[in-house]
Design a protein around this motif. Structure first.
Motif, PDB file in Angstrom:
ATOM      1  N   PHE A  57       1.025  -1.189   0.022  1.00 20.56           N
ATOM      2  CA  PHE A  57      -0.192   0.052   0.170  1.00 20.56           C
ATOM      3  C   PHE A  57       0.934   1.391   0.123  1.00 20.56           C
ATOM      4  O   PHE A  57       2.044   1.377   0.538  1.00 20.56           O
ATOM      5  N   THR A  58       0.297   2.300  -0.616  1.00 16.59           N
ATOM      6  CA  THR A  58       1.194   3.543  -0.672  1.00 16.59           C
ATOM      7  C   THR A  58       1.001   4.310   0.729  1.00 16.59           C
ATOM      8  O   THR A  58       0.212   4.117   1.408  1.00 16.59           O
ATOM      9  N   GLU A  59       1.858   5.156   0.747  1.00 13.88           N
ATOM     10  CA  GLU A  59       1.981   5.855   2.270  1.00 13.88           C
ATOM     11  C   GLU A  59       0.573   6.759   2.319  1.00 13.88           C
ATOM     12  O   GLU A  59       0.050   6.692   3.426  1.00 13.88           O
ATOM     13  N   ASP A  60      -0.142   7.284   1.330  1.00 15.52           N
ATOM     14  CA  ASP A  60      -1.342   7.842   1.451  1.00 15.52           C
ATOM     15  C   ASP A  60      -2.374   6.808   2.108  1.00 15.52           C
ATOM     16  O   ASP A  60      -3.347   7.201   2.797  1.00 15.52           O
ATOM     17  N   GLN A  61      -2.171   5.686   1.525  1.00 17.47           N
ATOM     18  CA  GLN A  61      -3.085   4.607   2.006  1.00 17.47           C
ATOM     19  C   GLN A  61      -2.827   4.047   3.306  1.00 17.47           C
ATOM     20  O   GLN A  61      -3.644   3.083   3.986  1.00 17.47           O
ATOM     21  N   GLY A  62      -1.464   4.315   4.028  1.00 21.67           N
ATOM     22  CA  GLY A  62      -1.440   3.804   5.075  1.00 21.67           C
ATOM     23  C   GLY A  62      -0.250   2.897   5.283  1.00 21.67           C
ATOM     24  O   GLY A  62       0.187   2.476   6.502  1.00 21.67           O
ATOM     25  N   GLY A  63       0.282   2.752   3.998  1.00 17.86           N
ATOM     26  CA  GLY A  63       1.528   1.743   3.961  1.00 17.86           C
ATOM     27  C   GLY A  63       2.880   2.624   3.666  1.00 17.86           C
ATOM     28  O   GLY A  63       2.912   3.493   4.165  1.00 17.86           O
TER      29      GLY A  63
END
Lengths: 377, 401
Positions: A57-63
Motif C-alpha cells: 500500500f502507498t503512504e497515502d493509503q497507510g502503507g
C-alpha cells in the motif's frame, strides 16, 4: 537508467527471503497444503509483522510502498518460496480496491489488513466469463435504501477465510458492457451467501460463491454506482504484475534446483549435466528466465503509467511468463526425471505454482490477443 | 498403396465395438471419462470380462491361451477401447513378463505362471529402476547371492517407481548376480514373491496426490532358484527383449484421439467473449495443429504396425513413436487444462475415489490440470525421451553419435 533496487526494497527483499528460508520449507508447506484451511496463521501474522502487507500500500493509503516495484519485490520472494497464503487476494485485490475506491469509513479497514487481522476475497469471475473482466452478469438492484445482489461467482480464491468479500455486480447495461459495473463490500456471513469450498491444485483454497438475494446497504458500495470497471482493470493489472513476479520467483527456484541436480546426479559414471543435450536445455531455461525478469521489470515499471501503456506491458509480461514458465516447469521436471514428480520434492509444488499461474486473470493466449488489440487501438 | 482397412479388419472393428458396447460396464467407462481412479477391484473386474471373452492376452500365441491377434488387430482394439473409455489393462504380467517367459522361460515356469496371469490370481509389477539406476539402468545394484545349498537366492537392495506395486503379489526384477564382469553381463531376471519375508513396499505420493508408484525394499529376501528366468547373468538380454517387444501401443494413438475429443468438448462448453472457446481462432489453431500432428503420427504408427504384422520387428521406429507420441499426448493435456480456464484450478484428482464429486465442474472437464501434471511421466518412464533420442541417433548414425 538504474536497475538496482532502492535500499528500502533491498532490505524488504532480504528480510522476506530470510524469513521464508527459515520457516517455509517443503515439509512445512506440505503440512499447510494438507490442512483444512490451506493456510497458516503463523506465517500470515509473521509476514504481516515483517511489513509485507504494508509494502503493498502507498503512504497515502497507510502503507509504505504500493508501487509496481514494491509489488514485484514482495511477490518474487513469495514465489521463490512457493508461498500459498493469499496475499494477492487480501492485499493487492481486495485491499487495493478498497484503497482505490473506498470512502473514509471503508478505508478504515486498510489498517486491519496491513496488521494482518482482516482477510478479503475478490468475487468477480463468473462461470461463463472466462478471462473477460467486463462480463459481469451478477445483478445489483435497488430495494429502498438497500441493494440486493443475485448471481454466482466462480473460483473465488480465499472466500472461506475472508471476513469480507469484494463483489462485482451489474447495476445497468448488458452483460459485456464496461459501464454499469459496481463493487460492494459484503460481510462474508451476510444472509444469502453460500460457499462451496475446495482446495486448489497449486495450494490454497477457493469457493463457488452463490449470492441469493443478498441485501446490503447502499453504503456498502465502493465508489460510484456503475463506474467500477476502470478500477477493476487497474487492480487486475497490479495483480498480474504480482502473479508474473511470483512466477518469476518460482522459475528461479525451479532453475536452481535443476542446475544443482544436473551437477550432482550421476548416470553413466558422470554428472548428467555434462551431457550436452541437457546442458543446452539448461542454458535455454536460464536465457528464458532473464527474458522473464525483464518482462516483469517493464510491467512493474509501467503500472503507474497511463492505461494503454500499463495494460499492454502487463499483457506482454503475462504472455511471456506463460510461455517461459511452461518451458521452465516442464523441462525442469523432465531433466530431473521421476523424482520431480513426487510430492516430497520441492520442484513438484513449484512447477504447479508456475503452471497454474496461467489460469488466473488471463492466460498466455488471452494476453497475446489483448496485446494485439491494444496495439491496434 | 491402399489406405483403407481390409474387409476382415473392418469386421473385426465392428466386433470389438459390439463387445465394448455390450460388456463394458457404464459405471466403469464413466469413471475413466471423468478421470477417476478405477481401483484394484475395478481393474480386476475388467480383466475378468476380457478373459472370459478370450481377449485378455491379444499378443500371446494361442497355445498359451492368447488371442494371437496381429499388430493391426491390436491397434484396432486399442483405438476402439480408448474411444469407448475402456480401462487400460495393467500391462506388467500380460504384455511385459509373459512374452519373456514364453521366449526364455522353462516349460514349468510357463505352465505355472501363465494361467495365473490370465486368471488374475497374480498381480505382477516391475522391479527395474533403482534410486541410482534410472536412465543408466545397467548400473543397478540390487544384489542376488546364491546360498551355499544352491536352493535360494538371497536378495538385498531397493527398487523404485514400482507402478501399482501396492496391489501386486509378485514382482519381476533385474538383479545383480555378478559384480566382477561388465555391468550388462552380471544381471539376472528373477521372479519374487512380494508376500515373502524381507520385502517391504513403501508408497510414493505423486504431485497430483495419487499413489500409483512405490519403493520396494528387499532385505535378505529368500527367492527359490526355480524363479530364475532363463540363464543366470543373461537378464539384460531378456530386459532388452521386453523393452522392444511390446511396443505397439507405445504411440498412445487411442489415448490422444480420446483426449482431443475431450478438448473439443470442453472448448465448446467454455465461453470466451460470449462465444464458445472452440470458435476462438487462436485456440482453434492450437487444436488444429495437434490434430494435424496426430493424423500424421497415427499413420506413421499404422505404417510401422503393418510392417510388424508382416513379421518385421520394429527397431528404431518404436523410439520415434515414443517421442512423438508422448509429445502429442502431453500437448493435448496442455490444451485440456488451457481450455478449462479458471476451472482447471480446483484440486480435482484421481487420488481418492469419488473425491471430485463435491467440486465445481460446469464444463464436465474432469481433473484436467492433475492429468496434465501426472502425464509429465509419459516422457520420463519406459526409457526417457532423451534416451529414445540417443537410441535413434546411435542407430541412424552407426554408433558415431
Amino acid at each position: 537508467m538504474n536497475f538496482d533496487l532502492t535500499e528500502e526494497r533491498q532490505m524488504l527483499q532480504d528480510s522476506l527471503r530470510r524469513f521464508l528460508r527459515d520457516k517455509y520449507g517443503t515439509a512445512e508447506r506440505n503440512k499447510i497444503l494438507e490442512s483444512d484451511t490451506g493456510f497458516s496463521a503463523d506465517i500470515w501474522n509473521g509476514l504481516a509483522e515483517l511489513g509485507i502487507i504494508g509494502a503493498l500500500f502507498t503512504e497515502d493509503q497507510g502503507g509504505f510502498g504500493g508501487a509496481g516495484f514494491d509489488i514485484a519485490v514482495v511477490f518474487e520472494e513469495l514465489g521463490r518460496a512457493g508461498v500459498v497464503e493469499p496475499f494477492l487476494d487480501t492485499a493487492v485485490l481486495g485491499g487495493g480496491l478498497i484503497a482505490d475506491l473506498g470512502n473514509d469509513d471503508q478505508k478504515a479497514h486498510i489498517e486491519e489488513i496491513i496488521g494482518g487481522t482482516l482477510q478479503l476475497a475478490f468475487a468477480h469471475g463468473e462461470p461463463a466469463s472466462r478471462y473477460d473482466i467486463n462480463r459481469v452478469s451478477t445483478t445489483a438492484k435497488a430495494d429502498g435504501d438497500n441493494i440486493v445482489l443475485n448471481g454466482r461467482k466462480a473460483v473465488v480464491v480465499n472466500a472461506e477465510n475472508a471476513n469480507m468479500l469484494v463483489v462485482s455486480a451489474r447495476e445497468s447495461g448488458d452483460v459485456g458492457d464496461e459501464d454499469g459495473i459496481s463493487l460492494y463490500l459484503v460481510p462474508a456471513d451476510a444472509k444469502g451467501i453460500t460457499l462451496q469450498g475446495y482446495a486448489l491444485l497449486a495450494g490454497g483454497r477457493a469457493a463457488e460463491v452463490t449470492l441469493d438475494d443478498v441485501s446490503v446497504p447502499a453504503s456498502a458500495r465502493l465508489g460510484e454506482a456503475g463506474k467500477a470497471f476502470m478500477a477493476i482493470e487497474a487492480r487486475i493489472a497490479a495483480a498480474n504484475v504480482a502473479i508474473c513476479a511470483e512466477t518469476l520467483g518460482a522459475m528461479e527456484t525451479a532453475c536452481r534446483l535443476t542446475r544443482d541436480y544436473l551437477m550432482t546426479r550421476k548416470q553413466f559414471g558422470k554428472p548428467i549435466g555434462t551431457f550436452q543435450a541437457l546442458a543446452h536445455r539448461m542454458s535455454d531455461l536460464l536465457i528464458e528466465m532473464e527474458q522473464a525478469r525483464s518482462a516483469v521489470i517493464v510491467a512493474a515499471g509501467h503500472l503507474e503509467h497511463d492505461r494503454k501503456a500499463r495494460e499492454s506491458h502487463v499483457s506482454a509480461a503475462k504472455n511471456l511468463l506463460g510461455r517461459a514458465g511452461r518451458l521452465v516447469a516442464e523441462d525442469s521436471i523432465q531433466m530431473h526425471g521421476g523424482i520431480a514428480m513426487t510430492q516430497e520434492y520441492e520442484l513438484a509444488h513449484i512447477a504447479k505454482r508456475i503452471i497454474m499461474s496461467d489460469h488466473r486473470f488471463g492466460d498466455t493466449d488471452h494476453h497475446l490477443e489483448r496485446y494485439i488489440a491494444l496495439a491496434a487501438a | 498403396m491402399d489406405l483403407s482397412y481390409s474387409d476382415d479388419e473392418k469386421a473385426f472393428r465392428a466386433e470389438v465395438r459390439a463387445f465394448l458396447d455390450e460388456k463394458l460396464p457404464k459405471e466403469m467407462s464413466d469413471k475413466i471419462r471423468k478421470g477417476e481412479e478405477l481401483g484394484k477391484e475395478g481393474q480386476e473386474k475388467w480383466h475378468a470380462i476380457l478373459n472370459e471373452q478370450g481377449w485378455l492376452a491379444p499378443n500371446w500365441p494361442k497355445k498359451f491361451g492368447g488371442a494371437e491377434w496381429d499388430a493391426v488387430q491390436r491397434h484396432i482394439f486399442e483405438e476402439e477401447s480408448a474411444a469407448a473409455y475402456a480401462p487400460r489393462i495393467v500391462p506388467f504380467g500380460l504384455s511385459m513378463l509373459a512374452p519373456v517367459l514364453q521366449k526364455f522361460g522353462s516349460q514349468e515356469q510357463n505352465d505355472y505362471w501363465l494361467p495365473r496371469i490370465l486368471s488374475g490370481e497374480d498381480w505382477w509389477c516391475q522391479g527395474y529402476s533403482e534410486p541410482g539406476a534410472g536412465s543408466d539402468l545397467a548400473s543397478l545394484k540390487t544384489e542376488a547371492v546364491l546360498n551355499e545349498e544352491g536352493t535360494h537366492y538371497i536378495v538385498n537392495g531397493q527398487k523404485t517407481w514400482t507402478t501399482l506395486g501396492q496391489h501386486a503379489n509378485m514382482i519381476f526384477c533385474l538383479v545383480r548376480t555378478d559384480k566382477k564382469v561388465k555391468q550388462q553381463e552380471g544381471i539376472s531376471f528373477l521372479l519374487i514373491d512380494m508376500e515373502a519375508p524381507g520385502v517391504e513396499v513403501r508408497p510414493i505420493i505423486l504431485l497430483d496426490g495419487t499413489h500409483e508408484v512405490n519403493e520396494v525394499w528387499f532385505s535378505d529376501c529368500k527367492v527359490p532358484v526355480e524363479n530364475l528366468v532363463g540363464k543366470e547373468n543373461e537378464g539384460w538380454t531378456y530386459a532388452k527383449y521386453l523393452l522392444t517387444h511390446e511396443r505397439t501401443n507405445i504411440a498412445g494413438v487411442g489415448f490422444s484421439q480420446a483426449g482431443l475429443t475431450a478438448v473439443k468438448r470442453i472448448a465448446r462448453a467454455e465461453m470466451s467473449g460470449g462465444k464458445p472457446l472452440m470458435e476462438n481462432p487462436h485456440f482453434a489453431a492450437r487444436v488444429a495443429r495437434v490434430e494435424i500432428d496426430l493424423m500424421a503420427m497415427s499413420t506413421t504408427n499404422l505404417r510401422i504396425v503393418s510392417k510388424a504384422a508382416a513379421g518385421t520387428a520394429p527397431g528404431v521406429e518404436s523410439s520415434m513413436l515414443k517421442v512423438k507420441g508422448t509429445i502429442i499426448r502431453q500437448e493435448i493435456n496442455d490444451l485440456a487444462r488451457r481450455a478449462a480456464g479458471a476451472y482447471a484450478m480446483p484440486f480435482a484428482s484421481e487420488a481418492i475415489e469419488g473425491s471430485n464429486l463435491a467440486l465445481p465442474d460446469p464444463l464436465n472437464a474432469g481433473p484436467v490440470a492433475a492429468q496434465y501434471f501426472n502425464n509429465r511421466k509419459l516422457s520420463i518412464f519406459g526409457g526417457s525421451n532423451e534416451i529414445q533420442r540417443q537410441i535413434i541417433a546411435k542407430t541412424m548414425m552407426g554408433g558415431g553419435a
